[in-house]
Design an enzyme around this catalytic site. Structure first.
Site, mmCIF file in Angstrom:
data_model
loop_
_atom_site.group_PDB
_atom_site.id
_atom_site.type_symbol
_atom_site.label_atom_id
_atom_site.label_comp_id
_atom_site.label_asym_id
_atom_site.label_seq_id
_atom_site.Cartn_x
_atom_site.Cartn_y
_atom_site.Cartn_z
ATOM 1 N N ASP A 1 -10.706 -5.307 -3.371
ATOM 2 C CA ASP A 1 -9.221 -4.276 -2.870
ATOM 3 C C ASP A 1 -10.229 -3.252 -2.238
ATOM 4 O O ASP A 1 -10.604 -3.011 -3.100
ATOM 5 C CB ASP A 1 -8.011 -4.228 -3.071
ATOM 6 C CG ASP A 1 -6.712 -2.990 -2.090
ATOM 7 O OD1 ASP A 1 -7.706 -2.818 -1.602
ATOM 8 O OD2 ASP A 1 -6.019 -3.379 -2.216
ATOM 9 N N SER B 1 0.576 -1.473 -0.289
ATOM 10 C CA SER B 1 0.230 0.004 0.208
ATOM 11 C C SER B 1 1.020 1.193 -0.342
ATOM 12 O O SER B 1 2.034 2.341 -0.671
ATOM 13 C CB SER B 1 -1.066 0.266 1.240
ATOM 14 O OG SER B 1 -1.980 0.953 1.247
ATOM 15 N N HIS C 1 -7.066 -5.705 0.371
ATOM 16 C CA HIS C 1 -5.705 -5.163 1.105
ATOM 17 C C HIS C 1 -5.214 -5.602 2.102
ATOM 18 O O HIS C 1 -4.918 -5.327 2.807
ATOM 19 C CB HIS C 1 -6.100 -3.819 1.121
ATOM 20 C CG HIS C 1 -5.106 -2.319 0.961
ATOM 21 N ND1 HIS C 1 -4.808 -2.276 -0.256
ATOM 22 C CD2 HIS C 1 -4.646 -1.801 1.898
ATOM 23 C CE1 HIS C 1 -4.135 -1.442 0.060
ATOM 24 N NE2 HIS C 1 -4.096 -1.018 1.249
#
EC number: 3.1.2.12
Length: 282
Positions: free
Chosen positions: A227, A150, A260
């Site tokens: 995600d 991320s 995620h």
């Protein structure tokens, strides 16, 4: 270059240590963690991968949640994990939101007051932490890679594209590939770097590729199709298009059903360590 050992643990055929030290780059105490496989020594140093975590995380998150240590031990790789921002700068508002300030340093050097005094994670990741850990531990700095998740995926891509001689291998999970064009990045860059968007380009992987910065090895990226941040914040197609235009070798894998979280990372972490090991052992 004194460090304080906070804790050590035998783990998976190696030693996992948690440390702190007074950072010159940050002007504050900084924390980091290192896994070193058994048998590493000054005469037999091992390749090392630096791990950059995402928003709200610390130096502990990647090592605890990603299941990377087991495979690092098997492949005889060291792992170095940094915190995600300076801590204790006492800047008004630094703890007010999850995506700016504490836990959200974006792995760059801030240029705007009041952040510029301490929010210098770019220099810390690129220079201070590698120098410190390689001086104190049996890590081979000539075989150094970088990976992240991320915000950390953003950091890994930007650092590797900006200094491919320093970072010999690179990979990312669900990276923010074009932060200059998404809310997370726009908020961070405006606060840390100021309103002039021209100054943001050096901190954006897509824009770096468009400007001709490439990496001599293949970049590996994994992205979950479930995600929750995919469309609004991550937008991996920008990286794909820029890499194609720049002639950058990129493996971008999309995984139906994966989100995620670190459950996603655990599912594919072995592939990433295999990717790094193959390059760092050449």
């Amino acid at each position: 270059m004194a460090i304080t050992t906070r804790a050590t643990h035998a783990c998976c055929g190696g030693t996992l240590g948690f440390y702190s030290h007074p950072s010159e780059s940050l002007g504050l105490e900084a924390r980091f963690a290192v896994f070193v496989p058994d048998g590493a020594s000054a005469a037999a140093s091992v390749p090392v991968i630096h791990l950059l975590a995402g928003l709200t995380c610390t130096e502990e998150t990647f090592l605890i949640k990603a299941n990377a240590v087991r495979f690092a031990a098997e492949y005889r790789l060291a792992l170095v994990a940094t915190d995600t921002s300076p801590r204790g700068a006492d800047i008004a508002g630094e703890d007010d939101s999850y995506d700016f300030g504490s836990g959200a340093g974006f792995y760059l050097d801030a240029t705007q007051a009041p952040w510029a005094a301490h929010y210098r994670m770019g220099t810390y990741v690129a220079e201070e932490l590698p120098a410190l850990t390689e001086a104190k531990l049996p890590l081979d700095g000539s075989r150094r890679g970088i990976m992240g998740h991320s915000m950390g995926g953003h950091g890994a891509l930007v650092h590797a594209l900006g200094a491919p001689d320093r970072w010999k291998s690179v990979s990312a999970f669900a990276p923010i590939v074009h932060p200059a064009a998404v809310p997370w990045g726009e908020k961070a860059f405006a606060g840390y770097l100021g309103p002039d968007r021209a100054t943001w380009a050096a901190h954006d992987a897509t824009l770096l590729l468009q400007a001709g910065h490439t990496h001599p090895t293949t970049i590996l990226v994994d992205q979950g199709e479930a995600d929750q941040f995919l469309d609004a914040q991550l937008q991996p197609w920008h990286l794909e298009q820029a890499a194609r235009a720049a002639g950058q070798e990129l493996i971008l894998r999309r995984h139906p059903g994966y989100d995620h979280s670190y459950w996603f990372i655990q599912s594919f972490i072995q592939d990433h360590l295999t990717h790094h090991a193959a390059i760092l052992r050449r």
